[in-house]
Design a protein around this motif. Structure first.
Motif, PDB file in Angstrom:
ATOM      1  N   GLY A   1       0.815  -1.206   0.000  1.00  0.00           N
ATOM      2  CA  GLY A   1       0.000   0.000   0.000  1.00  0.00           C
ATOM      3  C   GLY A   1       0.846   1.253   0.000  1.00  0.00           C
ATOM      4  N   ASN A   2       0.203   2.379  -0.356  1.00  0.00           N
ATOM      5  CA  ASN A   2       0.897   3.663  -0.446  1.00  0.00           C
ATOM      6  C   ASN A   2       2.124   3.561  -1.352  1.00  0.00           C
ATOM      7  N   PHE A   3       1.974   2.787  -2.440  1.00  0.00           N
ATOM      8  CA  PHE A   3       3.016   2.612  -3.463  1.00  0.00           C
ATOM      9  C   PHE A   3       4.272   1.928  -2.911  1.00  0.00           C
ATOM     10  N   GLN A   4       4.061   1.021  -1.947  1.00  0.00           N
ATOM     11  CA  GLN A   4       5.170   0.266  -1.383  1.00  0.00           C
ATOM     12  C   GLN A   4       4.735  -1.171  -1.115  1.00  0.00           C
ATOM     13  N   LYS A   5       5.715  -2.040  -0.914  1.00  0.00           N
ATOM     14  CA  LYS A   5       5.430  -3.405  -0.481  1.00  0.00           C
ATOM     15  C   LYS A   5       6.457  -3.823   0.568  1.00  0.00           C
ATOM     16  N   LEU A   6       5.990  -4.633   1.511  1.00  0.00           N
ATOM     17  CA  LEU A   6       6.811  -5.148   2.599  1.00  0.00           C
ATOM     18  C   LEU A   6       6.887  -6.652   2.431  1.00  0.00           C
ATOM     19  N   GLU A   7       8.090  -7.185   2.200  1.00  0.00           N
ATOM     20  CA  GLU A   7       8.261  -8.587   1.840  1.00  0.00           C
ATOM     21  C   GLU A   7       9.335  -9.249   2.702  1.00  0.00           C
ATOM     22  N   ARG A   8       9.157 -10.546   2.917  1.00  0.00           N
ATOM     23  CA  ARG A   8      10.195 -11.330   3.582  1.00  0.00           C
ATOM     24  C   ARG A   8      10.841 -12.273   2.585  1.00  0.00           C
ATOM     25  N   PHE A   9      12.137 -12.158   2.427  1.00  0.00           N
ATOM     26  CA  PHE A   9      12.929 -13.094   1.631  1.00  0.00           C
ATOM     27  C   PHE A   9      13.851 -13.837   2.593  1.00  0.00           C
ATOM     28  N   GLY A  10      13.522 -15.083   2.884  1.00  0.00           N
ATOM     29  CA  GLY A  10      14.326 -15.828   3.846  1.00  0.00           C
ATOM     30  C   GLY A  10      14.204 -15.199   5.222  1.00  0.00           C
ATOM     31  N   ASN A  11      15.342 -14.812   5.796  1.00  0.00           N
ATOM     32  CA  ASN A  11      15.361 -14.256   7.144  1.00  0.00           C
ATOM     33  C   ASN A  11      15.254 -12.741   7.178  1.00  0.00           C
ATOM     34  N   PHE A  12      15.108 -12.097   6.018  1.00  0.00           N
ATOM     35  CA  PHE A  12      15.189 -10.642   5.977  1.00  0.00           C
ATOM     36  C   PHE A  12      13.934 -10.038   5.351  1.00  0.00           C
ATOM     37  N   ILE A  13      13.512  -8.918   5.923  1.00  0.00           N
ATOM     38  CA  ILE A  13      12.308  -8.210   5.481  1.00  0.00           C
ATOM     39  C   ILE A  13      12.716  -6.904   4.822  1.00  0.00           C
ATOM     40  N   LEU A  14      12.161  -6.660   3.631  1.00  0.00           N
ATOM     41  CA  LEU A  14      12.514  -5.499   2.820  1.00  0.00           C
ATOM     42  C   LEU A  14      11.287  -4.639   2.566  1.00  0.00           C
ATOM     43  N   SER A  15      11.505  -3.332   2.535  1.00  0.00           N
ATOM     44  CA  SER A  15      10.481  -2.373   2.119  1.00  0.00           C
ATOM     45  C   SER A  15      10.979  -1.684   0.862  1.00  0.00           C
ATOM     46  N   ARG A  16      10.174  -1.750  -0.213  1.00  0.00           N
ATOM     47  CA  ARG A  16      10.612  -1.138  -1.467  1.00  0.00           C
ATOM     48  C   ARG A  16       9.411  -0.625  -2.260  1.00  0.00           C
ATOM     49  N   PRO A  17       9.644   0.264  -3.219  1.00  0.00           N
ATOM     50  CA  PRO A  17       8.537   0.857  -3.973  1.00  0.00           C
ATOM     51  C   PRO A  17       7.771  -0.176  -4.795  1.00  0.00           C
ATOM     52  N   GLU A  18       6.482   0.077  -4.965  1.00  0.00           N
ATOM     53  CA  GLU A  18       5.630  -0.751  -5.816  1.00  0.00           C
ATOM     54  C   GLU A  18       4.559   0.136  -6.436  1.00  0.00           C
ATOM     55  N   PRO A  19       4.709   0.513  -7.720  1.00  0.00           N
ATOM     56  CA  PRO A  19       3.813   1.505  -8.325  1.00  0.00           C
ATOM     57  C   PRO A  19       2.356   1.091  -8.405  1.00  0.00           C
ATOM     58  N   GLN A  20       2.060  -0.209  -8.334  1.00  0.00           N
ATOM     59  CA  GLN A  20       0.673  -0.643  -8.455  1.00  0.00           C
ATOM     60  C   GLN A  20      -0.043  -0.755  -7.113  1.00  0.00           C
ATOM     61  N   ALA A  21       0.652  -0.575  -6.018  1.00  0.00           N
ATOM     62  CA  ALA A  21       0.021  -0.653  -4.698  1.00  0.00           C
ATOM     63  C   ALA A  21      -0.578   0.710  -4.349  1.00  0.00           C
ATOM     64  N   ILE A  22      -1.705   1.035  -4.986  1.00  0.00           N
ATOM     65  CA  ILE A  22      -2.265   2.391  -4.875  1.00  0.00           C
ATOM     66  C   ILE A  22      -3.184   2.543  -3.660  1.00  0.00           C
ATOM     67  N   TRP A  23      -3.477   1.448  -2.957  1.00  0.00           N
ATOM     68  CA  TRP A  23      -4.354   1.484  -1.790  1.00  0.00           C
ATOM     69  C   TRP A  23      -3.559   1.844  -0.527  1.00  0.00           C
ATOM     70  N   ASP A  24      -4.254   1.891   0.612  1.00  0.00           N
ATOM     71  CA  ASP A  24      -3.590   2.182   1.881  1.00  0.00           C
ATOM     72  C   ASP A  24      -2.910   0.940   2.441  1.00  0.00           C
ATOM     73  N   LYS A  25      -1.856   1.150   3.186  1.00  0.00           N
ATOM     74  CA  LYS A  25      -1.244   0.059   3.944  1.00  0.00           C
ATOM     75  C   LYS A  25      -2.231  -0.455   4.996  1.00  0.00           C
ATOM     76  N   SER A  26      -2.094  -1.726   5.331  1.00  0.00           N
ATOM     77  CA  SER A  26      -2.904  -2.281   6.410  1.00  0.00           C
ATOM     78  C   SER A  26      -2.214  -2.117   7.762  1.00  0.00           C
ATOM     79  N   LEU A  27      -0.890  -2.167   7.761  1.00  0.00           N
ATOM     80  CA  LEU A  27      -0.109  -1.970   8.977  1.00  0.00           C
ATOM     81  C   LEU A  27       0.310  -0.504   9.094  1.00  0.00           C
TER      82      LEU A  27
END
Length: 297
Positions: A21-47
């Motif tokens: 949401g808010n043009f970003q995504k929060l992802e876990r790859f293995g043991n690490f969590i990344l926050s990076r831009p995502e142009p299609q996430a036009i809605w609000d974040k849930s967290l």
């Protein structure tokens, strides 16, 4: 005519889309969590933002002078590079991930469904084709290449960028695989030469970018060059035992556009599947991540 599909890969242990949401995504790859831009996430974040900040080991910040480049702000416990494994559908692959200045990490998790498709189609050919021959174009760090090779195919991996082919070779080694043919070359030139030579492939995979440059400065613009490239691919695809996959990430391209191209250039293809690839976050929001078209004998 087949219906448009929404494909969300089966969950796998070392990846999850936590929130978007808010043009970003929060992802876990293995043991690490990344926050990076995502142009299609036009809605609000849930967290809440504070939750994102607390969880993220690395956050990508765009350079104000560049729409594509940026840098990562990392916590001390963030490792770079690091590794994840994919164990699903008979595949057991290992990937090196790294924080790049283009926000990518060397892996597109939404492609997991295509990896499973590739593996199944190759294994289905083996009674009729001793060594299926697969061509992966714009092949990047090689997820589809590794899936095809592990399933039993001979694979030619073509990309114009030498560092990503080096990265793909490392992934081959980490996955315990050998004997992949690596080509640092402009995709259009390579495919035209293969057509002149009369070569054929049982499987063709394409992941073309919106824009790109070949090793000698050759210009690639998706909407200008895709039609001619697909004409050449139609000439390269085996007549009897075959599969074909194309993925498109450009925001302006729909699966209907790809359907028109495929039906015009390949004819009445068997078993077509086409639509959107997506990932679902923990709050059931479905994030679109490109369109695909695939068919197989």
């Amino acid at each position: 005519m087949s219906a448009i599909q929404l494909v969300i890969p089966e969950p796998w242990a070392e990846y999850e889309l936590i929130d978007s949401g808010n043009f970003q995504k929060l992802e876990r790859f293995g043991n690490f969590i990344l926050s990076r831009p995502e142009p299609q996430a036009i809605w609000d974040k849930s967290l809440k933002d504070s939750n994102w900040e607390r969880q993220a080991h690395a956050v990508f910040r765009r350079d104000r002078q560049s729409p594509e480049r940026g840098d990562w702000q990392t916590r001390p416990d963030m490792r770079d590079p690091w590794f994840v494994t994919f164990r699903q559908g008979g595949l057991n692959l290992k990937f090196k991930l790294a924080l790049t200045t283009f926000k990518h990490v060397g892996l597109f998790p939404e492609q997991a469904d295509n990896w499973a498709y590739i593996s199944a189609k190759i294994k289905g050919m083996l009674p009729n084709v001793a060594r299926p021959n697969v061509l992966n174009l714009f092949a990047y760090t090689g997820g589809a290449t590794l899936a095809a090779r592990q399933a039993g195919a001979d694979v030619t991996h073509v990309d114009a960028v030498k560092p990503v082919i080096t990265w793909a070779r490392e992934n081959m080694d980490y996955s315990g695989l050998t004997n992949i043919r690596w080509m640092v070359e402009d995709v259009v030139k390579f495919v035209r030469r293969e057509v002149r030579r009369g070569n054929r492939y049982n499987g063709i995979i394409l992941d073309p970018p919106a824009y790109g440059r070949g090793p000698d400065g050759e210009k690639w613009v998706l909407e200008e060059h895709l039609n001619d490239l697909l004409k050449s691919c139609a000439d390269l695809l085996d007549n009897d035992n075959f599969f074909f996959i194309i993925n498109l990430y450009s925001l302006g391209f729909s699966s209907l556009l790809v359907d028109n191209l495929i039906r015009q250039l390949f004819g009445n293809v068997p078993n077509p599947e086409w639509g959107e690839l997506a990932m679902m976050d923990q709050f059931q929001k479905r994030l679109p991540l490109g369109v695909f078209y695939r068919f197989a004998s």
